[in-house]
Design an enzyme around this catalytic site. Sequence first.
Site, PDB file in Angstrom:
ATOM      1  N   GLU A 123       0.816  -1.226   0.000  1.00 63.85           N
ATOM      2  CA  GLU A 123       0.000   0.000   0.000  1.00 63.85           C
ATOM      3  C   GLU A 123       0.843   1.266   0.000  1.00 63.85           C
ATOM      4  O   GLU A 123       0.420   2.308  -0.509  1.00 63.85           O
ATOM      5  CB  GLU A 123      -0.963   0.002   1.188  1.00 63.85           C
ATOM      6  CG  GLU A 123      -2.110  -1.001   1.080  1.00 63.85           C
ATOM      7  CD  GLU A 123      -1.751  -2.391   1.593  1.00 63.85           C
ATOM      8  OE1 GLU A 123      -0.549  -2.633   1.880  1.00 63.85           O
ATOM      9  OE2 GLU A 123      -2.657  -3.239   1.704  1.00 63.85           O
ATOM     10  N   GLN A 127      -8.638  -6.438  12.220  1.00 61.78           N
ATOM     11  CA  GLN A 127      -8.182  -5.369  11.313  1.00 61.78           C
ATOM     12  C   GLN A 127      -8.841  -4.025  11.608  1.00 61.78           C
ATOM     13  O   GLN A 127      -9.131  -3.253  10.700  1.00 61.78           O
ATOM     14  CB  GLN A 127      -8.367  -5.782   9.848  1.00 61.78           C
ATOM     15  CG  GLN A 127      -7.479  -6.982   9.504  1.00 61.78           C
ATOM     16  CD  GLN A 127      -7.377  -7.284   8.035  1.00 61.78           C
ATOM     17  OE1 GLN A 127      -8.331  -7.069   7.287  1.00 61.78           O
ATOM     18  NE2 GLN A 127      -6.233  -7.780   7.599  1.00 61.78           N
TER      19      GLN A 127
END
Length: 547
Positions: free
Chosen positions: A40, A103
């Site tokens: 990312e 998460q």
Amino acid sequence: METLEREGVTHIFGITGAAIIPICDELLDSDIRYVPGVHEQGSAHMADGYARASGRPGVVQVTSGPGATNIITGVATAQLDSSPLVAFTGQVPLGMVGTDAFQEVDIIGVTASITKWNYQVREASKIPWAVKAALHISSTGRRGSVLVDIPKNVTTEEADFDYDVEVRLEGYNPVYEPDPREVETAVEVLSQAERPVVIAGGGVIASGAGGELREVAELLQAPTATTLMGKGSIPSDHPLCLGLCGMHGFMANLVVPEADVLLVVGARLSDRTTGALAKFAPSAKVVHVDIDRSEVDKNLDSFSRVVGDARRALAAIRDGLRIRGAKRSREWRARVEELKASCQWRNNGGEVTTPRVMKAIREALPAHAQVTTDVGQHQMFAALHFDVYQPGTFHTSGGLGTMGWGLPAAIGIKAALPDTPVLAICGDGGFHMTENNLTVAVDEGLPVTVVVLNNSLLGMVAQWQRLFMEGRLSAVSRNYSVDYVELARSYGAEGVRAESLEELGAALRRAVASDHTTVIEVPIDPGENVMPMIPPGMGLKDILTED
Ligand SMILES: Cc1ncc(C[n+]2csc(CCOP(=O)(O)OP(=O)(O)O)c2C)c(N)n1
């Protein structure tokens, strides 16, 4: 997705994950091009590169938790360099927020200090508003990073779609048009200047004010320095161009402290540009032009200020100077020439020194080619020796100094400008941080050329240790057993090792003419220092010129 499309977004860079599966599903029915990344951080830098080259917001989209934390460096890099980056992060469903769900990261809290604005969408009906607000805030006024966090349940809820929702933001009113009274004072000060100097920053490039900058500099006959972010705002071969000002500046560092009036445009006067503030321009009246009012008087007291868009402000100042005239002192011109003549660069070392590599790269590239650098010695060598002829063709991580930025940013630039050659100049250390993005360049048809200046060392840190730590090299040597040619080939790119300037020139010309991604390794001497240098905290004239 429809709001993004209607707002003119062409590319989304990112990596998917559980929290954004419903959003990614919509990509299948969208004209927006999705560029899947490999990490990312690289995707965020791609969006940043896209934004810098196009002037439009660059969009990165990632999942919650680790997807979101992986973009933090990219978000901060863009924010510090005033680049319009828009990040969309997935989030756990609202009902699970605060439970340490799988998460779950409070990315709004984490990024509060490194974004221009961040926002969590809590109802589906708010999505069009949030998307429009994000694009608007990132790309207006002083540009910067924006993050929108979208909990998963919001992406599956049903709501009426209202694209025409109005984006009214109380208190957010960027000033573009300068106040005529501020312009008048600035013109008065400038027209009386005996020894004027201009410092141009990234704001000149962001507002497309290169032409107006030249006109004002020429009217005043004012030598013009740039910050690192402003490199290219005045062409390197313009007679008034003084090059970089600051830690690795040369001519500019001798001239700026002698100014009686300093016109600063779109620059925030960071420590890397000013050195010790007391010695920066001690007898100058500072005229500060900036779109961000909070930059004025932040680091240096100004005598007069013009808040507004750099292009409009410089155009107004130009018009005022045409009426009022300027002193255009002959003595000052002679003094500047004298100072410039004392700055002679000598090639210390063998044939393939980094300054010579920079000149060879320049010769092999067309003027409109887009160039990024990574961070370290090669970046400062590029700032000093790589000439830039067109504003907005040179890009670097100036504020955060992010190693690993150069290659993914170049890929993002290629997405924005597919017909323009794009080249990244990297050190071996930074290249390895994000080298895996070569696979994106190759597989997504976004070919770039990478020059890796390989000194097998974290060179800039080694330089500081040689100069300021009695030569005690610690934590800087890199004995990679990497074969760069094979590494490039394993990604499907071309790999070349260039051991002479001739080989480099030939490899570059081939690479730029082809539509393949190419990695060119150039072995260089690990003992090179970037000179001149001002030791941190010293004044502009405290220049070290010899190693
Ligand atoms: C992400 C990140 N980590 C660490 C640093 C600190 N740092 C600045 S320059 C540098 C060395 C860079 O080495 P290399 O990429 O090989 O380039 P060179 O200086 O040799 O040209 C380091 C470690 C940084 N700027 N960014």
